[in-house]
Design a protein around this motif. Structure first.
Motif, PDB file in Angstrom:
ATOM      1  N   ASP A 126       0.945  -1.250  -0.035  1.00 20.25           N
ATOM      2  CA  ASP A 126       0.320   0.307   0.270  1.00 20.25           C
ATOM      3  C   ASP A 126       0.420   1.309  -0.161  1.00 20.25           C
ATOM      4  O   ASP A 126       0.378   2.362  -0.732  1.00 20.25           O
ATOM      5  CB  ASP A 126      -1.108  -0.021   0.956  1.00 20.25           C
ATOM      6  N   LYS A 172      -5.182   4.338  -2.448  1.00 23.18           N
ATOM      7  CA  LYS A 172      -6.276   5.120  -2.134  1.00 23.18           C
ATOM      8  C   LYS A 172      -6.429   4.735  -0.400  1.00 23.18           C
ATOM      9  O   LYS A 172      -6.661   5.450   0.245  1.00 23.18           O
ATOM     10  CB  LYS A 172      -7.273   4.376  -2.744  1.00 23.18           C
ATOM     11  N   ARG A 173      -6.438   3.545  -0.019  1.00 25.05           N
ATOM     12  CA  ARG A 173      -6.639   3.281   1.009  1.00 25.05           C
ATOM     13  C   ARG A 173      -5.387   4.197   2.417  1.00 25.05           C
ATOM     14  O   ARG A 173      -5.467   4.339   3.771  1.00 25.05           O
ATOM     15  CB  ARG A 173      -7.299   1.622   1.692  1.00 25.05           C
ATOM     16  N   GLU A 176      -6.612   7.407   2.565  1.00 22.63           N
ATOM     17  CA  GLU A 176      -8.126   7.306   3.989  1.00 22.63           C
ATOM     18  C   GLU A 176      -6.974   7.702   4.666  1.00 22.63           C
ATOM     19  O   GLU A 176      -8.019   7.955   5.641  1.00 22.63           O
ATOM     20  CB  GLU A 176      -8.529   6.359   3.210  1.00 22.63           C
ATOM     21  N   TYR A 197      -0.126  -1.148   7.467  1.00 22.91           N
ATOM     22  CA  TYR A 197      -0.251  -1.543   5.630  1.00 22.91           C
ATOM     23  C   TYR A 197       1.134  -1.908   5.394  1.00 22.91           C
ATOM     24  O   TYR A 197       2.352  -1.796   5.865  1.00 22.91           O
ATOM     25  CB  TYR A 197      -0.563  -0.562   4.871  1.00 22.91           C
ATOM     26  N   GLU A 312      -6.944  -3.113   9.092  1.00 22.26           N
ATOM     27  CA  GLU A 312      -7.223  -3.451   7.400  1.00 22.26           C
ATOM     28  C   GLU A 312      -8.240  -4.412   7.041  1.00 22.26           C
ATOM     29  O   GLU A 312      -8.835  -3.856   6.391  1.00 22.26           O
ATOM     30  CB  GLU A 312      -5.736  -3.752   7.186  1.00 22.26           C
ATOM     31  N   CYS A 321     -17.225  -3.685   6.894  1.00 23.99           N
ATOM     32  CA  CYS A 321     -15.745  -2.814   6.081  1.00 23.99           C
ATOM     33  C   CYS A 321     -15.114  -4.895   6.435  1.00 23.99           C
ATOM     34  O   CYS A 321     -14.745  -5.406   6.768  1.00 23.99           O
ATOM     35  CB  CYS A 321     -15.719  -2.674   7.414  1.00 23.99           C
TER      36      CYS A 321
END
Ligand code: UDP
Ligand code: MG
Length: 322
Positions: A126, A172-173, A176, A197, A312, A321
């Motif tokens: 990530d 993207k995450r 975020e 991550y 995560e 989620c």
């Protein structure tokens, strides 16, 4: 990696009219190659952030955009500094892209690293950090001070990636996650490792600035370094407390010593009282400052309101989620 992931390359620019032509040309070739190879989606873009430049930077960005939709631009209302400009670009790209890569406008970062960044992203990373394999292109002074800085930061317990500037890929995450850090004193190199991550590094040789001058004169560099220390570590406060204890301990020894010297009759009147009070008071004052500092350190942590955790995955059928 999904074959059609949208990549945004985010480039903060401050008075960069002398490099933008070349930078955009090279980035265009790179992006076209990646799109043709179907490594990134055709909607991918290069996002230039104009950090309140006083030269023709914004006009150039605007004409690049009109000539080719590969280029997009964000104009800040005034000069807010590299880190804020980068954050503005990343937060804009967060809504539009699946993955972003941030780089400087001056082509010091090797553009060909982008392929290796994307390889790691395809492997499930990530965050991928670009790390300089050497600093040949820097002056001895910049190299020395930069390395000293990384050592001091490590000594103060701040987790930063050695020799990594702001050349990095973020999914993207990960962005975020970054968005949940509300702090205004931005030192992205310190914040990004806190996100978590799977991460990896890619080594590259940093070149010379292609044209124009560095926008980081010594004054800005020092204040940036201090921002890094003061935004991530309360150890300087802890040092006051430790010093307080040391001086207090010394004062106790000194008390015994001066009483002995006094009893042996080797002193002038008033010496023992003076010695003891100077050290005792000094020690107590430092200790008291340290205690106040400890509370300020706590307040500082609370005020930053950093996210306590970033989840995560959740394994639960009822959870939204995944
Ligand atoms: N930059 C910016 N705002 C500023 C200063 C710099 O957006 O107030 C940008 C600049 O245009 C460049 C990047 O930050 O893209 C890094 O600056 P520079 O290359 O001058 O720093 P150096 O490589 O000398 O450390
Ligand atoms: Mg540079």
């Amino acid at each position: 990696m999904n074959l059609a992931d949208i990549l945004y390359i985010v480039v903060p620019c401050y008075n960069e009219e002398s490099v933008l032509g070349e930078t955009s040309a090279r980035l265009k070739i790179k992006m076209q190659g990646l799109i043709a190879a179907r490594r990134i989606a055709p909607e991918s873009k290069v996002l230039f952030v104009d950090d309140g430049s006083r030269d023709k930077t914004w006009d150039m960005i605007a004409s690049l955009h009109h000539a080719d939709s590969l280029f997009s631009g964000v104009k800040l209302a005034g000069n807010r500094g590299h880190q804020n400009a980068l954050m503005a670009g990343l937060m804009t790209a967060k809504e539009l892209a699946d993955v972003t890569i941030s780089m400087d406008a001056d082509l010091q970062d090797d553009i060909d690293c982008v392929d290796r960044f994307l390889d790691k992203y395809a492997d499930g990373c990530d965050i991928v950090y670009g790390v300089r394999s050497d600093r040949k292109s820097d002056t001895a002074f910049k190299r020395g001070t930069a390395q000293l800085f990384y050592k001091i930061m490590a000594g103060l317990g701040v987790n930063i990636v050695y020799n990594h500037a702001d050349y990095r890929l973020m999914s993207k995450r990960a962005l975020e996650g970054l968005a949940r850090f509300r702090e205004v004193n931005l030192f992205l190199r310190g914040i990004v490792p806190l996100i978590g991550y799977k991460t990896d590094t890619v080594e590259y040789e940093r070149g010379e600035r292609f044209a124009g001058e560095s926008k980081y004169p010594l004054r800005k560099m020092l204040s940036f370094a201090w921002d890094g220390v003061s935004s991530f570590s309360v150890r300087p406060i802890r040092m006051i407390t430790v010093l307080g204890f040391v001086v207090f301990a010394v004062s106790l020894c000194l008390m015994v010593y001066s009483l002995i010297v006094k009893l042996l009759g080797h002193t002038v009147p008033g010496w023992s009282t003076l010695m003891i009070s100077i050290w005792l008071l000094g020690g107590l004052q430092l200790l008291a400052l340290g205690v106040i500092g400890e509370y300020i350190g706590k307040i500082y942590g609370e005020v930053k309101a950093r996210p306590q955790f970033i989840i995560e995955t959740v394994l639960d059928e009822n959870s939204l989620c995944h």
